[in-house]
Design an enzyme around this catalytic site. Structure first.
Site, PDB file in Angstrom:
ATOM      1  N   CYS A  67     -68.678 -65.325  13.723  1.00 18.50           N
ATOM      2  CA  CYS A  67     -67.769 -66.883  12.703  1.00 18.50           C
ATOM      3  C   CYS A  67     -68.183 -66.027  11.108  1.00 18.50           C
ATOM      4  O   CYS A  67     -67.495 -66.268  10.309  1.00 18.50           O
ATOM      5  CB  CYS A  67     -68.033 -68.482  13.221  1.00 18.50           C
ATOM      6  N   ARG A 125     -61.435 -70.314  18.871  1.00 16.76           N
ATOM      7  CA  ARG A 125     -61.017 -68.926  17.724  1.00 16.76           C
ATOM      8  C   ARG A 125     -59.276 -69.086  17.844  1.00 16.76           C
ATOM      9  O   ARG A 125     -58.317 -68.221  18.168  1.00 16.76           O
ATOM     10  CB  ARG A 125     -61.829 -67.837  17.292  1.00 16.76           C
TER      11      ARG A 125
HETATM   12  C1  BEZ Z   1     -70.574 -65.976  16.703  1.00 16.51           C
HETATM   13  O1  BEZ Z   1     -71.163 -65.397  17.109  1.00 16.51           O
HETATM   14  O2  BEZ Z   1     -69.429 -67.027  16.232  1.00 16.51           O
HETATM   15  C2  BEZ Z   1     -70.499 -67.088  18.200  1.00 16.51           C
HETATM   16  C3  BEZ Z   1     -70.372 -66.175  19.147  1.00 16.51           C
HETATM   17  C4  BEZ Z   1     -69.990 -66.679  21.185  1.00 16.51           C
HETATM   18  C5  BEZ Z   1     -69.738 -67.867  21.079  1.00 16.51           C
HETATM   19  C6  BEZ Z   1     -69.709 -68.739  19.671  1.00 16.51           C
HETATM   20  C7  BEZ Z   1     -69.703 -68.191  18.333  1.00 16.51           C
END
Ligand code: BEZ
Length: 216
Positions: A53, A130
């Site tokens: 993110c 997302r």
């Molecule tokens: C992230 O790194 O943004 C992420 C990775 C896996 C699940 C949720 C967020």
């Protein structure tokens, strides 16, 4: 029929009005009507203080001026508090030297996430996946893209897609795979036999009557 069964909210559909919202954000309360006359990229992320993110937010921030030049605002969302959003964006500034210039909805009630179908139980019951919604200047949903938790989006693709949608609107044309501004566009195929018969004589560059391109 079980009349007590919980009713599912109807999910957004292309070219229909975007679900209305009024929600707390890092820039105060925002509602959909605040964006009337502008295009809006409304996007969710699973959680603050997560690496994928963070890379997406940095890319959205870096593309902010390009979106603004297309009359397009950005609005993030996650099911985190505004305190968390503020702390995370301050950390992004401190660690990556990137200012996040757009608001982020703190959707603890999940009202906006549910209205837009951002909760996908196959991925998570408690985090938004997302999602990216492109909403046009009339409040209509023009594109919806859903990505899973583990894999980040290409923000350059959303810049490209907003430009492609606006180009289609302005010139009544379609755009081919990975079209970039300045490249040839696709003339919509004729809808009648008479139109097909005339198409090859209309001055376009045609492979066949149904596959014609032109410069803008
Ligand atoms: C992230 O790194 O943004 C992420 C990775 C896996 C699940 C949720 C967020």
């Amino acid at each position: 029929m079980d009349t007590d069964a919980p009713t599912q909210p109807s999910l957004p559909r292309l070219n229909e009005p975007a679900p209305d919202f009024k929600a707390p954000t890092t820039h105060g309360v925002k509602e959909l009507s605040d964006y009337a006359g502008k295009w809006l990229v409304l996007f969710s992320h699973p959680a603050d203080f997560t690496p994928v993110c963070t890379t997406e937010f940095i890319a959205f921030a870096n593309a902010y001026d390009e979106f603004q030049a297309m009359n397009t605002d950005l609005l993030g969302l996650s099911i985190d508090s505004h305190f968390s959003h503020i702390a995370w964006t301050r950390t992004i500034k401190e660690k990556f030297e990137v200012e996040i210039p757009f608001p982020i909805i703190a959707d603890l009630s999940m009202e906006v996430a549910n209205a837009y179908g951002m909760i996908q139980p196959g991925e998570s019951d408690t985090s938004a996946v997302r999602c990216t919604f492109i909403i046009d200047d009339k409040g209509l949903i023009r594109a919806m893209v859903y990505y899973p938790l583990a894999n980040g989006r290409s923000i350059a693709e959303f810049v490209r897609l907003v430009k492609a949608l606006q180009t289609s609107d302005e010139y009544d044309v379609a755009t081919p795979e990975n079209w970039q501004p300045g490249e040839r566009v696709i003339v919509p195929p004729p809808k009648t036999a008479a139109g097909a018969a005339e198409r090859l004589d209309e001055g376009y560059d045609c492979v066949d009557w149904w596959f014609c391109t032109k410069e803008l």
